[in-house]
Design an enzyme around this catalytic site. Structure first.
Site, PDB file in Angstrom:
ATOM      1  N   GLU A  51       6.548   5.889   0.880  1.00  0.00           N
ATOM      2  CA  GLU A  51       5.535   4.665   0.626  1.00  0.00           C
ATOM      3  C   GLU A  51       5.771   4.046  -0.771  1.00  0.00           C
ATOM      4  O   GLU A  51       6.408   4.525  -1.590  1.00  0.00           O
ATOM      5  CB  GLU A  51       4.097   5.376   0.426  1.00  0.00           C
ATOM      6  CG  GLU A  51       2.856   4.664  -0.054  1.00  0.00           C
ATOM      7  CD  GLU A  51       2.601   4.307  -1.521  1.00  0.00           C
ATOM      8  OE1 GLU A  51       2.005   3.226  -1.489  1.00  0.00           O
ATOM      9  OE2 GLU A  51       3.078   4.895  -2.306  1.00  0.00           O
ATOM     10  N   SER A  52       5.616   2.944  -0.930  1.00  0.00           N
ATOM     11  CA  SER A  52       5.905   2.041  -1.964  1.00  0.00           C
ATOM     12  C   SER A  52       7.221   2.186  -2.379  1.00  0.00           C
ATOM     13  O   SER A  52       8.124   1.373  -1.482  1.00  0.00           O
ATOM     14  CB  SER A  52       5.070   2.472  -3.247  1.00  0.00           C
ATOM     15  OG  SER A  52       5.001   1.650  -4.262  1.00  0.00           O
TER      16      SER A  52
END
Length: 525
Positions: free
Chosen positions: A214-215
């Site tokens: 994520e990210s």
């Protein structure tokens, strides 16, 4: 009767002794470098703080990860290793590791396998944190829930900030590959190679490794797909919010070297030796000053070309991709600043941001009245931050990747926050799904986050989203019994995507014109 009792007693002690003898051996796994011993936790075998490369300290600071040295005897793998050097930047990061250290190249394994021959699918998860923070010990990435679904789950530590992405002409010169920077991404690649070589001993299938993140972890997934060092190890990929295919996501080697030289001069380090002699904490302090940033580098080795060029040429990993972003990745205030929400201020802000291209942006991020201004500004802020690069990734993979792409839009707002007295704080619930808010849902880890007043509906959303992820990790397709049908993206036009919220279902893409317009601006500016 007495004879029966004696036989029962003998059987009990035989079973007990066998169990006591088997339990330690079941927790001991022979890796290519030596034997490690983990723990049984709630029926899942866990191995924490497993080294996958030599500690990158001393002369190994700013070198690609070096092969691990063998050890004799049994190495305990019962606690998380130190996290990479970083400052406490994000309040939502809850660590279980013991402090920070340059000696940080460890991974953690959760396996439900009963034997080495189970050949279960494998998930390798890279944490987020802007390449400056994060750790594989965070509760929200915990692998136990995934393991309960028949998956060997792994989290990986990698170098961050100046320790993970520093480039310098002297480093390039000493490198056998004439490259520097990207050490954090090379750490991830080394971890993938370790998993490929060792995971069968933990009951995993080395041919069914799905990477996810994520990210910054999602950026990492796109990087590993693009790199010739990793792309042939991967069987599938999951990206949550972000990729390296956006505008200015990477920099050239020469530009990165210039950034490194400028930083070295600013702290009075005249040579690479001097830089390596600076204590880690002192170096971290100097690199944490506002405006100091070390970007991902097209170094000619890990990334031989820019990720966009690699994907355009179809040279990325040809694997299924599940990818998406959240409904409120950015806040409308990043567009309006302190100005009031009016049409006049919106138009003025767009003109400041886009100059002669403002009219085109106003056309695709249009607001018909004051009421819709917040949403238009939220959409633009989200796309500028991370939505566009994620869309670009999914769009290019659908065109050149040769495998199915599944796109989602996550929109479940977090519920109210708990106050110190244990009661919900009225009005603290989110309006939209903010950046990183889907992690606990997707990984099945809502119970590990005590900040929010989770409702039964949140657990239903989590069950559904994790179900999609589990199916994808196992088969390369998120579809399965009890879940809404998720159609794959069709390249070259408006795509279907899965809208994930309390009511979840497939919808047609209605905003492709936005991304095509941003893509055009990015290519000409």
């Amino acid at each position: 009767m007495r004879k029966t009792a004696i036989l029962v007693t003998i059987a009990f002690f035989t079973f007990f002794n066998a169990s006591s003898q088997q339990t330690p051996s079941s927790l001991q796994v022979k890796t290519i470098n030596g034997i490690i011993e983990g723990l049984h936790e709630s029926g899942i075998r866990t191995f924490k703080g497993v080294p996958f490369a030599q500690p990158p300290v001393g002369d190994l600071r700013w070198q690609e990860p070096q092969p691990l040295k063998n050890w004799s005897g049994i190495r305990k793998a019962d606690k998380f290793g130190p996290r990479a050097m970083q400052k406490p930047l994000f309040s939502d990061m809850q660590f279980r590791s013991n402090g920070v250290s340059e000696d940080c190249l460890y991974l953690n394994i959760w396996t439900p396998a009963k034997s080495a021959g189970d050949k279960l699918p494998v998930l390798v998860y890279f944490y987020g944190g802007g390449f400056v923070a994060g750790d594989g010990s965070e509760y929200r990435y915990d692998g136990e829930s995934m393991a309960r679904h028949g998956i060997v789950a792994i989290t990986v530590n990698y170098r961050l900030g100046i320790f993970g992405f520093f480039s310098h002409p002297e480093l390039t010169k000493e490198s056998p590959h004439h490259a520097s920077g990207d050490y954090g991404l090379l750490d991830q690649s080394a971890a993938l190679k370790w998993v490929q070589r060792n995971i069968a001993a933990f009951g995993g299938d080395p041919k069914k490794i799905t990477i996810a993140g994520e990210s910054a972890g999602s950026f990492s997934v796109s990087a590993q797909m693009a790199s010739p060092l990793s792309r042939n190890i991967i069987a599938g990929a999951i990206g949550e919010s972000g990729s390296l295919l956006g505008k200015q996501s990477t920099t050239s080697l020469s530009a990165a070297e210039e950034i490194g030289e400028k930083f070295a001069k600013s702290i009075g380090a005249e040579s690479l030796k001097a830089l390596r002699n600076i204590p880690a904490e002192e170096l971290l302090d100097a690199a944490s000053k506002p405006g100091t940033r070390f970007p991902v580098t097209v170094d000619g080795y890990f990334l031989p070309k820019s990720p966009v060029q690699i994907f355009e040429a179809g040279q990325e990993a040809h694997v299924p991709l599940l990818v998406g972003w959240n409904s409120e990745e950015g806040n409308y205030r990043s567009i309006f600043g302190k100005d009031s929400v009016t049409t006049e201020n919106y138009n003025r802000s767009i003109e400041k941001l886009y100059g002669d291209n403002a009219n085109g942006i106003l056309k695709v991020y249009n607001a018909s009245d004051d009421e819709s201004l917040k949403q238009a500004a939220t959409d633009l802020a989200s796309d500028r931050f991370i939505g566009f690069s994620t869309w670009k990734w999914s769009d290019m993979q659908s065109e050149t990747g040769g495998k199915a792409v599944y796109r989602y839009k996550y929109a479940r707002p977090r519920p109210e926050i708990f106050a110190e007295n244990g009661s919900p704080v009225p009005g603290s619930a989110s309006n939209g799904a903010s950046h990183s808010s889907e992690i606990e849902y997707a990984m099945g880890n809502l119970p590990t986050n005590r900040v929010y007043n989770w409702q039964p509906e949140d657990y239903k959303v989590s069950e559904m989203m994790q179900g999609f992820f589990v199916n994808f990790i196992k088969t390369g397709n998120p579809n399965g019994l009890g879940l809404p049908y998720w159609p794959a993206v069709k390249s070259g036009g408006p795509a279907d995507f899965m809208y994930i919220n309390a009511t979840t279902g497939a919808e047609k893409e209605k905003t492709r014109d936005r991304y095509l317009h941003l893509d055009q601006l990015n290519s000409v500016r």
